[in-house]
Motif scaffolding. Sequence first.
Motif, PDB file in Angstrom:
ATOM      1  N   ASN A 124       0.808  -0.741   0.227  1.00 56.37           N
ATOM      2  CA  ASN A 124      -0.127  -0.161   0.568  1.00 56.37           C
ATOM      3  C   ASN A 124       1.103   1.042   0.201  1.00 56.37           C
ATOM      4  OD1 ASN A 124      -2.818  -1.367   0.436  1.00 56.37           O
ATOM      5  ND2 ASN A 124      -2.019  -1.502   2.301  1.00 56.37           N
ATOM      6  N   PHE A 125       2.728   1.063  -0.157  1.00 57.60           N
ATOM      7  CA  PHE A 125       2.858   2.559  -0.061  1.00 57.60           C
ATOM      8  C   PHE A 125       2.543   3.585  -1.027  1.00 57.60           C
ATOM      9  CE2 PHE A 125       7.087   4.442  -1.607  1.00 57.60           C
ATOM     10  CZ  PHE A 125       7.151   5.402   0.112  1.00 57.60           C
ATOM     11  N   PRO A 126       3.134   2.675  -2.849  1.00 55.26           N
ATOM     12  CA  PRO A 126       1.740   3.947  -3.190  1.00 55.26           C
ATOM     13  C   PRO A 126       0.693   4.738  -3.543  1.00 55.26           C
ATOM     14  CG  PRO A 126       3.068   2.053  -4.986  1.00 55.26           C
ATOM     15  CD  PRO A 126       2.111   1.175  -3.337  1.00 55.26           C
ATOM     16  N   GLY A 178      -0.678   5.305   0.114  1.00 59.85           N
ATOM     17  CA  GLY A 178       0.219   5.704   1.170  1.00 59.85           C
ATOM     18  C   GLY A 178       0.522   7.361   0.624  1.00 59.85           C
ATOM     19  N   ILE A 179       2.059   7.207  -0.591  1.00 60.25           N
ATOM     20  CA  ILE A 179       2.003   8.595  -1.057  1.00 60.25           C
ATOM     21  C   ILE A 179       1.536   9.675  -1.482  1.00 60.25           C
ATOM     22  CG2 ILE A 179       3.524   8.967  -2.516  1.00 60.25           C
ATOM     23  CD1 ILE A 179       5.166   8.124  -0.542  1.00 60.25           C
ATOM     24  N   ALA A 180      -0.229   8.791  -2.221  1.00 60.89           N
ATOM     25  CA  ALA A 180      -0.596   9.582  -2.811  1.00 60.89           C
ATOM     26  C   ALA A 180      -1.572  10.968  -1.817  1.00 60.89           C
ATOM     27  CB  ALA A 180      -1.959   8.572  -3.398  1.00 60.89           C
ATOM     28  N   ALA A 224      -0.442  11.317   1.377  1.00 61.36           N
ATOM     29  CA  ALA A 224       0.516  12.353   1.894  1.00 61.36           C
ATOM     30  C   ALA A 224       0.471  13.446   1.337  1.00 61.36           C
ATOM     31  CB  ALA A 224       1.914  11.451   2.274  1.00 61.36           C
ATOM     32  N   LEU A 225       0.959  13.446  -0.463  1.00 61.85           N
ATOM     33  CA  LEU A 225       0.756  14.522  -1.236  1.00 61.85           C
ATOM     34  C   LEU A 225      -0.633  15.351  -1.541  1.00 61.85           C
ATOM     35  CD1 LEU A 225       2.454  12.818  -4.442  1.00 61.85           C
ATOM     36  CD2 LEU A 225       3.709  14.613  -2.943  1.00 61.85           C
TER      37      LEU A 225
END
Length: 207
Positions: free
Chosen positions: A90-92, A94-96, A98-99
């Motif tokens: 689920n890292f991608p 989470g990055i989205a 966060a942005l």
Amino acid sequence: MIQTLAFYMFAFLVVASGVFTIMARNPVHSVLWLILAFFNAAGLMVIVGAEFIAALLVIVYVGAVAVLFLFVVMMLDIDFAELRAGFIKNFPLGIAIALVLLAELVLGIGAYRAGALELGVPDGSAAPALDRANIESLGLVLFGKYLFLFEVAGIILLVGMIGAIVLTHRQRPEGARGHQDIGKQVRRRPQDATVMKKPEVGKGVEL
């Protein structure tokens, strides 16, 4: 001078505890860092004169919520290998997220610097009472002007508690293990509470 030093000390510890809360690999350590953050936030509330808020942070958040989190985390059988695998998966996403949060933060700071919205002129009814402590002033406002809203909030919490009990309650069939017969318990006589048995040697007891 001492107030300034205490403020910077509590503020630094709150920020550091928050960072360690989200960076700790062990969930138990994360909850312990969260408890430390609550304690230091209570110290900040004491410095600004909000003793009641400080007491709520210690009694409610540390004494109830954080301790509940700690017990729940300690009772869970957490598979850290599976947890790390889920993090990578689920890292991608989470990055989205966060942005998006970063964009909202930048937008909010820009709106704040542009000037506050005019929401109306305060009528002074919520101002602190003169010659009264912080808790007394809060009580006068809470149980005076906002009494109806306070009662409605209490009713909503009561309905939520009853709903949680109803949703999780399971009716046990008659005779099942753990089934309680309240009427039978009330009618029980003291002399029937215990029964003396004299079993023979090598034989069990029939209950």
